[in-house]
Design an enzyme around this catalytic site. Structure first.
Site: not given
Length: 367
Positions: A144, A262, A170, A265, A238
């Site tokens: 992240y 994800h 991500t 989510r 991602k």
């Protein structure tokens, strides 16, 4: 279920896995309501999370016969790494929510199963701790992107020192989706976020929203080259859900594409991950490898994803449930169940190798 024992990785049980779907109900009382809610839920009404699994029903495999197949071989290569099966433990935050060993148990289970592991920035064990257990087993680090570039450099240094095969950036989580069970349960992540310890989110009781606030919201394509130049590692993006983003990422230097929503989510109302895969694979045109995750609960789901363009297939929640029920042995049991189902499906579709699976014809409504 066999008697529990304890080793260096905490409580360990050799669990019976009837199927991956059944694990959630078994793990719920072990994990606890707040932690289970955090792991299991999707955002908003959970539509996309449910569709991730049900959309596999709209993919029909066309089996071939008289192909001379015997004892199918599901070994594969991903980015120069040999794997016993094209499976990945998808990155999930805070695995000590499921089991005291956390990512250490996950790494041990993945190593014993011969599959790839990915560790989250928000892991409950450090990169170094996980790498010590992996001890040369294939490993990737999921990033992240922090707002603090110096801290990002620290994470990349640690990942490189751990011999990570790639950095997974991500890109679909610039903030957290609205997850109502966390609100109902007044739930906050417990324990340390090990890779952030010493940083201002490395405290106990930080909510997921608080963690995302410390991540950069304004992501752009220039980050790919910046991360690659510093880390000297391949950068995989991602959260790709459109062909346009896949093409743009590759042109900006991405070494891999990770098709994922994800686990449902984030944006509720997005299509199932498997629905987006064929068009993305067509746009990628084998220029870089493709990782896929989203709702995988069966070996046939793995075959369908591979046939529609994936090279590696990630599984998330079921590995957390296996970890909760059996520690590292439970992780291996879940992987072995999937490997057994993959073997059966390969035999019955006439596929001797994973390369054969990737050439298999499927009927689907997806374009």
């Amino acid at each position: 279920m066999l008697k529990e024992k304890t080793d260096l990785f905490g409580p360990v049980v050799d669990i019976d896995v009837l199927n991956l779907k059944s694990l959630a109900a078994r793990a719920k009382p072990v994990i606890g309501p707040g932690e289970f809610g955090y792991i299991s839920e999707g955002s908003d009404d959970g539509y996309t999370m449910r569709c991730n699994t049900t959309a596999f029903d709209d993919v029909k495999m066309l089996p071939r016969v008289l192909r001379g197949v015997e004892q199918p071989n599901q070994q594969t290569e991903f980015m120069g790494v040999q794997l016993d099966s094209p499976l990945l433990t998808a990155p999930i935050a805070g695995n000590t929510l499921a089991h005291p060993s956390g990512e250490i148990g996950l790494a041990k289970g993945a190593k014993e199963a011969g599959i790839m592991m990915a560790q989250s920035t928000f892991a409950s064990k450090t990169i170094a701790e996980t790498a010590a257990v992996s001890a040369g087993a294939p490993y990737m680090f999921q990033l992240y992107m922090p707002k603090d570039w110096a801290y990002c450099q620290y994470l990349l240094d640690e990942a490189r020192e751990a011999n990570a095969k790639a950095i997974i950036l991500t890109a679909d989580s610039t903030l957290g989706g609205y997850r109502e069970l966390d609100v109902i349960n007044h739930y906050h992540l417990r324990g340390k976020i090990a890779n952030l310890e010493g940083y201002n989110t490395g405290q106990c009781g930080v909510g997921a929203g608080g963690l995302f606030k410390e991540s950069m919201q304004k992501l752009d394509l220039a980050l790919i080259d910046k991360l690659a130049a510093y880390s000297e590692l391949p950068i995989i993006i991602k959260g790709i859900q459109t062909p346009q983003d896949a093409t743009a990422a590759i042109e900006a230097g991405a070494a891999g594409i990770y098709v994922s929503n994800h686990g449902g989510r984030q944006l509720d109302g997005a299509p199932a991950a498997i629905e987006t895969l064929p068009a993305i694979a067509q746009a990628v045109d084998q220029r870089v490898p493709i990782i896929f995750d989203g709702g995988v609960q069966r070996g046939t789901h793995v075959l369908k994803a591979l046939a529609l363009g994936a090279d590696l297939v990630g599984v998330g929640r079921p590995f957390s449930y296996g970890l909760a029920l059996g520690g590292w042995q439970g992780v291996r049991n879940v992987a072995n169940q999937l490997k057994n189902e993959i073997n059966i499906a390969m035999q019955l579709t006439g596929c001797q190798t994973i390369a054969d699976v990737q050439k298999m014809t499927c009927q689907t409504r997806f374009k």
